[in-house]
Design an enzyme around this catalytic site. Sequence first.
Site, PDB file in Angstrom:
ATOM      1  N   CYS A  50       0.891  -1.151   0.102  1.00 31.71           N
ATOM      2  CA  CYS A  50       0.103   0.148   0.093  1.00 31.71           C
ATOM      3  C   CYS A  50       0.899   1.290   0.056  1.00 31.71           C
ATOM      4  CB  CYS A  50      -1.006  -0.117   1.258  1.00 31.71           C
ATOM      5  SG  CYS A  50       0.087  -0.087   2.707  1.00 31.71           S
ATOM      6  N   ARG A  52       4.303   1.406  -1.310  1.00 36.69           N
ATOM      7  CA  ARG A  52       5.235   1.386  -2.399  1.00 36.69           C
ATOM      8  C   ARG A  52       5.105   0.558  -3.462  1.00 36.69           C
ATOM      9  NH1 ARG A  52       9.978   1.663  -0.110  1.00 36.69           N
ATOM     10  NH2 ARG A  52       9.068   1.830   1.802  1.00 36.69           N
ATOM     11  N   HIS A  97      19.384   0.238  -0.784  1.00 38.81           N
ATOM     12  CA  HIS A  97      18.075   0.696  -0.599  1.00 38.81           C
ATOM     13  C   HIS A  97      17.062  -0.775  -0.332  1.00 38.81           C
ATOM     14  CE1 HIS A  97      14.006   2.736  -1.478  1.00 38.81           C
ATOM     15  NE2 HIS A  97      13.699   1.636  -2.142  1.00 38.81           N
ATOM     16  N   GLY A 189     -14.318  -0.625  16.229  1.00 37.44           N
ATOM     17  CA  GLY A 189     -13.533   0.199  15.242  1.00 37.44           C
ATOM     18  C   GLY A 189     -11.984  -0.392  14.709  1.00 37.44           C
TER      19      GLY A 189
END
Length: 419
Positions: A50, A52, A97, A189
């Site tokens: 969600c 990347r 990275h 919730g």
Amino acid sequence: MTLLALGINHNTASVELREKVAFGPDKLSQALSDIKQVEGIEGGVILSTCNRTELYCDVSAKDEGALVDWLTEFHQVEPSELRSSLYVHRDTEAISHLMRVSCGLDSLVLGEPQILGQVKQAFADAKSHQSVNTSIEKLFQKGFSVAKRVRTETDIGGSAVSVAYAACTLAKHIFESLANSTVLLVGAGETIELVAKHLSSNGCTKMIVANRTRERALSLANEFGAEVIALNEIPEHLAKADIVISSTASPLPIIGKGMVETSLSARKHQPILLIDIAVPRDIEAQVGDLDDAYLYTVDDLQSIVDSNIEQRRAEAVQAEAIVKQESTVFMDWHRSLKSVNGIREYRDNAHEIRKQLLEKGMQALASGADPEKVLTELSNKLTNKLIHSPTQAMQQAAQEGQHDKLQIIRESLGLDMNS
């Protein structure tokens, strides 16, 4: 060959763009099959979450153009829209990275552990579609081992950095074992659902869910084997609870001082931990004045979270040092592959020269030529062919004043520079 990491993430792209270029389960299989056909791609992995979408590839192409073209065409997005949010890392930076991503150093929540599982799944998917070559395989295996080392040698993932997680951590610190504790969850919730997940993962099996609408509470209760009650039934069940965690949208308190006082009496004053993470508050502030009632508010938890975020940042410094060290080691290995290929080519070339000259010599001998002359000619030609290229390289380096290059050539030939 070049290792390439190309993509967008929560720091560079909007949610709308991330949604456009996400590879859902319905697209991933086709994408992994297609990416192998992109010119210059020798191996690749697609990581899509969600936050990347990233492509990790081993490429022979001069630039990433063909890969970007494929990505925009696959998702039918405007190239200009994608390029403005795109980042590209090569070799050492690409290695670093992936390691940072795997360790949670590049996550929205610093140090979050879920991303490692997502990276492992992305690698497994790519491998099942045979889009992984040796370099990519080694890169991801190294990424996994570095993530494990960071988790072992630092405490980057050890502190609660969400209010829901902080609530569970607090409960775990106060009660020796959540397996023996009954927890009353007020509300159903997203926050309470996250709390329930953390409680369950820490061994809690006794949960009661109190909510205004029974349907929503049932959905949550079924997932965790919890009991369901209505909000007006809380007074009847409060005495059972060792821990109360509340998060509703109620404009007025749901649990009052008198209700807790009555429950403590029924419990013979066994302590109750009450954690109120609602705004406005679900639990009256006066509850905190009662003996054996320990009340924490969202502000108390937020101060814990803020402190823990700072602690994670401090741990991240050590983690970054590990990543830097490990990425350098891996890049040295990757560079060595080029020398291995060069050595193989050099040896194959030398063997081919020997084979050709040997065949000519054998033919000459078979024709009745003088063996001594044949051997002399063979040795002279073999020597001349083998020293031709190194000799030219040395002459060129000397003429152009490239003394470092000349030294490397001499050392590789086993010559003393002083001679």
